[in-house]
Motif scaffolding. Structure first.
Motif, PDB file in Angstrom:
ATOM      1  N   UNK A 232       0.854  -1.191   0.000  1.00 51.99           N
ATOM      2  CA  UNK A 232       0.000   0.000   0.000  1.00 51.99           C
ATOM      3  C   UNK A 232       0.887   1.237   0.000  1.00 51.99           C
ATOM      4  N   UNK A 233       0.735   2.051  -1.022  1.00 51.91           N
ATOM      5  CA  UNK A 233       1.481   3.318  -1.126  1.00 51.91           C
ATOM      6  C   UNK A 233       0.516   4.447  -0.813  1.00 51.91           C
ATOM      7  N   UNK A 234       0.735   5.111   0.331  1.00 57.17           N
ATOM      8  CA  UNK A 234      -0.201   6.127   0.790  1.00 57.17           C
ATOM      9  C   UNK A 234       0.322   7.539   0.655  1.00 57.17           C
ATOM     10  N   UNK A 235      -0.574   8.470   0.354  1.00 55.67           N
ATOM     11  CA  UNK A 235      -0.243   9.901   0.251  1.00 55.67           C
ATOM     12  C   UNK A 235       0.942  10.125  -0.686  1.00 55.67           C
ATOM     13  N   UNK A 236       0.863   9.547  -1.867  1.00 57.98           N
ATOM     14  CA  UNK A 236       1.980   9.603  -2.810  1.00 57.98           C
ATOM     15  C   UNK A 236       2.010  10.908  -3.596  1.00 57.98           C
ATOM     16  N   UNK A 322      10.400  14.107  -2.225  1.00 60.57           N
ATOM     17  CA  UNK A 322      10.546  15.501  -2.632  1.00 60.57           C
ATOM     18  C   UNK A 322      10.658  16.376  -1.404  1.00 60.57           C
ATOM     19  N   UNK A 323      10.181  17.597  -1.513  1.00 62.68           N
ATOM     20  CA  UNK A 323      10.291  18.551  -0.401  1.00 62.68           C
ATOM     21  C   UNK A 323       8.936  18.969   0.155  1.00 62.68           C
ATOM     22  N   UNK A 324       7.918  18.146  -0.075  1.00 64.51           N
ATOM     23  CA  UNK A 324       6.573  18.501   0.374  1.00 64.51           C
ATOM     24  C   UNK A 324       6.331  18.153   1.833  1.00 64.51           C
ATOM     25  N   UNK A 325       7.188  17.333   2.417  1.00 68.01           N
ATOM     26  CA  UNK A 325       7.017  16.928   3.808  1.00 68.01           C
ATOM     27  C   UNK A 325       6.455  15.529   3.914  1.00 68.01           C
ATOM     28  N   UNK A 326       7.072  14.711   4.736  1.00 69.07           N
ATOM     29  CA  UNK A 326       6.655  13.323   4.918  1.00 69.07           C
ATOM     30  C   UNK A 326       5.239  13.256   5.503  1.00 69.07           C
ATOM     31  N   UNK A 343      14.217  10.205   1.403  1.00 68.93           N
ATOM     32  CA  UNK A 343      15.336  10.661   2.242  1.00 68.93           C
ATOM     33  C   UNK A 343      15.076  11.936   3.037  1.00 68.93           C
ATOM     34  N   UNK A 344      14.083  12.730   2.667  1.00 69.82           N
ATOM     35  CA  UNK A 344      13.893  14.045   3.288  1.00 69.82           C
ATOM     36  C   UNK A 344      12.932  13.962   4.476  1.00 69.82           C
ATOM     37  N   UNK A 345      13.422  13.375   5.551  1.00 69.84           N
ATOM     38  CA  UNK A 345      12.580  13.126   6.720  1.00 69.84           C
ATOM     39  C   UNK A 345      13.183  13.710   7.998  1.00 69.84           C
TER      40      UNK A 345
END
Length: 410
Positions: A232-236, A322-326, A343-345
């Motif tokens: 399940x891939x959520x909030x992609x 990306x840079x939208x926020x985890x 990686x941006x977490x």
């Protein structure tokens, strides 16, 4: 600094009005704020006892919800005002059952703050995490209204802890008490002389734990999954969807995939569909036959992702490629499944914790994504162990609501 801040608020008001001519989301906020005072006056009288809950957006609402629910029951003769700053919170929760009145928060000018607090006159105000507005908080303090900040998380590079952050720093001191998510936030507050602090943890752990008490059955997901392994891939977002599409098109594993995009714009959904070389079905066009025969199920609706995670064996959570926020990684973690993120977490302590505890993987490119996902598909023992570590992490960090309610003497 107060003068500069207030000038900035008026400039922001002008800027949002201009931007609303070109952006539908901003327009909703501008129009909604113009209606706030009338809505409040229509639904409140001077004799009403009230509580006020404020959330920046949907994520903060979900974070505060466990506390809101208890307060709703305890203060059952009070009217509850729920405010949002962002349209993404207001539009989805404008009919929330925990509130009697849901409004947009006006911009933080002195006049707006005075008018809003005069009308609402809350016995207790709860702010969630951040969205700290100095003029509103000062107005509440002048009226001697109790004001609490919950699930607060601070970083040393924020204005509160800089030489130029006097206005915001003083706003923090208007809170009767601040409940922080962690010890680091408490230490930062103490460094500026604020000491009315409790490290209660993050109320999101209580929120996601409550999901286990609900009926998460979705017949159409059971039909689609068909007892097969399910990712399940959520909030992609597009950058993560590209990794998923490439993996799906090349994998030889008999695995089902559910993709729930963060934005369900037709153009984004169509882009995913065009990229896939395998049979796929949309939620909006599902049939039993299509669900059974498809390898990919795209969820072009909102509000059911937390239930869908209960069917996952592996999850990917978007935002950090990306840079939208985890996005929310606690929602899948509570169901005891391993999680893959980008990686941006760095601003998300729960991600750092689950990586350290061997429950989550951070990947940076297609090769890493393929390697991790293949390993989790093929190695049942590792998949179950990482999922168990995540479940235990959630259990260990529950209890923030109890501490907050104890303080409020409930």
């Amino acid at each position: 600094m107060s003068f500069i801040y207030n000038i900035g608020i008026h400039l922001a008001h002008f800027g949002l009005k201009c931007a609303s001519l070109f952006n539908e989301k901003i327009k909703k906020g501008v129009v909604g704020r113009q209606q706030t005072v009338n809505i409040l006056k229509k639904n409140l009288s001077p004799t009403d006892k009230t509580l006020w809950f404020h959330c920046a957006s949907l994520g903060e609402y979900e974070q505060g919800l466990p506390v809101f629910k208890v307060l709703r029951q305890y203060y059952n003769t009070h009217k509850i005002v729920l405010s949002f700053f962002s349209p993404s919170g207001y539009e989805i929760r404008k009919n929330s059952p925990i509130a009697d009145i849901v409004v947009y928060l006006p911009l933080d000018s002195k006049n707006n703050a005075r008018q809003f607090t005069d009308i609402v006159n809350p016995e207790l105000t709860i702010f969630v995490k951040y969205d700290i507005w100095p003029n509103l908080l000062n107005a509440l303090k002048q009226k001697k209204c109790r004001t609490i900040l919950i699930s607060a998380a601070f970083r040393k590079n924020q204005s509160y802890f800089k030489f130029y952050g006097g206005q915001l720093k003083r706003a923090l001191f208007t809170f009767e008490h601040i409940f922080t998510q962690n010890e680091d936030s408490k230490t930062l507050l103490e460094s500026i002389g604020y000491h009315r602090i409790t490290v209660s943890g993050d109320t999101r752990f209580d929120r996601v734990s409550s999901q286990l008490e609900l009926d998460n059955t979705l017949d159409f997901i059971e039909t689609f999954k068909d007892n097969k392994l399910c990712v399940v891939a959520g909030s992609t977002w597009p950058e993560g969807e590209e990794l998923l599409v490439n993996f799906i098109n090349s994998t030889h594993h008999n695995v089902k995939f559910i993709i729930a995009p963060h934005h369900i714009k037709p153009t984004q959904i169509e882009h995913i569909l065009k990229g896939l070389n395998v049979k796929s079905v949309l939620f909006s066009k599902k049939s039993r036959e299509d669900l059974t025969n498809s390898q990919v199920f795209i969820i072009d609706t909102v509000g059911i992702l937390s239930k869908i995670y209960s069917y996952a064996d592996i999850s990917y959570v978007g935002g950090a490629m990306g840079n939208t926020g985890l996005h929310n990684t606690l929602e899948p973690a509570v169901f005891g499944i391993p999680i893959i993120i980008g990686p941006n977490h760095q601003k998300f302590p729960e991600a750092k914790a689950m990586i350290t505890l061997n429950g989550m993987f951070s990947i940076s490119n297609q090769n890493e994504f393929n390697s991790v996902l293949n390993e989790l598909i093929e190695n049942t023992e590792k998949r179950l162990l990482y999922g168990k570590n995540n479940r235990n992490y959630i259990k260990k960090n529950k209890g923030a609501v109890i501490q907050i309610m104890d303080y409020l003497r409930i």
